[in-house]
Design a protein around this motif. Sequence first.
Motif, PDB file in Angstrom:
ATOM      1  N   GLN A  95      80.216  85.808  76.185  1.00  0.00           N
ATOM      2  CA  GLN A  95      79.363  84.636  75.962  1.00  0.00           C
ATOM      3  C   GLN A  95      78.800  84.626  74.549  1.00  0.00           C
ATOM      4  OE1 GLN A  95      76.379  84.679  79.012  1.00  0.00           O
ATOM      5  NE2 GLN A  95      77.866  84.606  80.668  1.00  0.00           N
ATOM      6  N   TYR A 191      76.191  78.709  73.158  1.00  0.00           N
ATOM      7  CA  TYR A 191      76.798  78.923  74.472  1.00  0.00           C
ATOM      8  C   TYR A 191      75.681  78.825  75.497  1.00  0.00           C
ATOM      9  CZ  TYR A 191      79.055  80.837  78.490  1.00  0.00           C
ATOM     10  OH  TYR A 191      79.551  80.975  79.751  1.00  0.00           O
ATOM     11  N   TYR A 193      74.834  78.831  79.868  1.00  0.00           N
ATOM     12  CA  TYR A 193      75.309  78.889  81.248  1.00  0.00           C
ATOM     13  C   TYR A 193      74.122  78.858  82.209  1.00  0.00           C
ATOM     14  CZ  TYR A 193      79.158  78.941  84.408  1.00  0.00           C
ATOM     15  OH  TYR A 193      80.065  78.553  85.341  1.00  0.00           O
ATOM     16  N   GLY A 206      77.682  74.172  80.930  1.00  0.00           N
ATOM     17  CA  GLY A 206      78.502  75.351  80.643  1.00  0.00           C
ATOM     18  C   GLY A 206      79.836  75.000  80.005  1.00  0.00           C
TER      19      GLY A 206
END
Lengths: 274, 211
Positions: A95, A191, A193, A206
């Motif tokens: 990630q 990034y 999530y 995401g």
Amino acid sequence: MATKKFKCEVCGYIHVGDAAPDKCPVCAAGPEAFTEIAEAGAVPSKKKGLDTGSNTYTIIYASVMVIVVAFLLAFVSSVLKPTQDANVENDTKGQILTALNIDVKAPGFNIAKEFAGVRDMLWNGTELVPYNGQFLSSYGAAIKEGELHVFVAEVDGETKYIIPVTGRGLWGGLWGYVALNADKKSVFGTYFYHESETAGLGARIGERWFQEQFNGRPVFAGDNDGTVALKVTKAGAAKGETEVNGVTGATLTSEGVSAMVNGGLGAYISFINN
Amino acid sequence: MSKLFSEENRAAFSKPLNLDNPVVIQVLGICSALAVTSQLKPAIVMGLSVTVITAFSNVIISLLRKTIPNRIRIIVQLVVVAALVTIVSQLLKAYVYDVSVQLSVYVGLIITNCILMGRLEAFAMQNSPWPSMLDGIGNGLGYAWVLVVVGFIRELFGFGTLLGFQIVPQSWYVENGGWYINNGMMVMPAMSLVIVGCVIWAHRSINKEDK
């Protein structure tokens, strides 16, 4: 003893009595055509030996079941834990690399090897010092305790700083990594999530198209370097350089990302302005 | 072999696909049909996971069926399902981490799927393991195809994509000078109920003569 039942195999007539009749009254077959019907219920239940309806049986059954299942789950969990932890750590590293706009899903990409060049540092308020502890897979607790991690990486000869951020979405936690350019005033990549955002709606934060919207955005509006201006708006409502369009139909999750990025970078403001 | 695929066994497998479909006829498992069908991929993954878990839990309950005390049978079924789902999710996390991230909450959602409990109570408690397994697979697939149909319609009209690939040409969109706008209604959870309703309508009109 109750009477027995006999069925005529020729016509299906059922005779009730102690023995098969001499002649079937319907089709006139002889006694050899009759077979006795075993009464369901009465006799076989005694044969079983165990009364599955009794209290003792029920309690023992439940206890045994619980113990067996508990041991099974504990066993599975302890056997698989190291593999799972390694996966999580590898995933976190992936990630962080994704925030540098690196495609870690590409075939043959070795996350552990590529991550070796990334330095895990701590911002102590005045300078970056190397972090010597174990690699963390989540940064929410660390940030709360004032432990500000900064990952330093080199991309094409330029230094990039990656800042971990955490927040809350509609259903659960959100986290992400924001990579800043060497001047720390603009975003290089991101990034994000989530734990459990709605599939197809909030969960789309995401996806890369959403994250790539941040690329190249300034952190501050104009010369005001006191407050972080970068935020996420409702879908289609973004105005100016520092506003990013949210996900359609996921206003609350988008707001969560906004607060996470805005607040997350805000916690590092002394680092950004250094 | 002929005995394994006797008419009854084949019926246990094929009836839930169509005439005794858990979603369309029995209207079970609607809750998850709502949650996971806004895109095609999660719908497919959810359908397959439910199929696997229904099949396995059916077999386990069917093996235990003669020993289960009648008064706590629902609890026993629940424990079996919950244990199975937990183990499956642990295995996914350890060996196919990507898939487990993709599934995230759905794995947990499987425990609450009414189809599972329905099949355990209605079928596995009375039948031997092999037909129970066929029944589980049949019901899982019967559930899966409805989810796939709903997911297909919602993703195509809601996002203009299928499995993430752009289907509606970019040049059709208003922002690129075209005339097309994605239907935001399709993205809303409520729309999946409307689509399930339409599927039920279509299914009943097709099968009218059978009744």
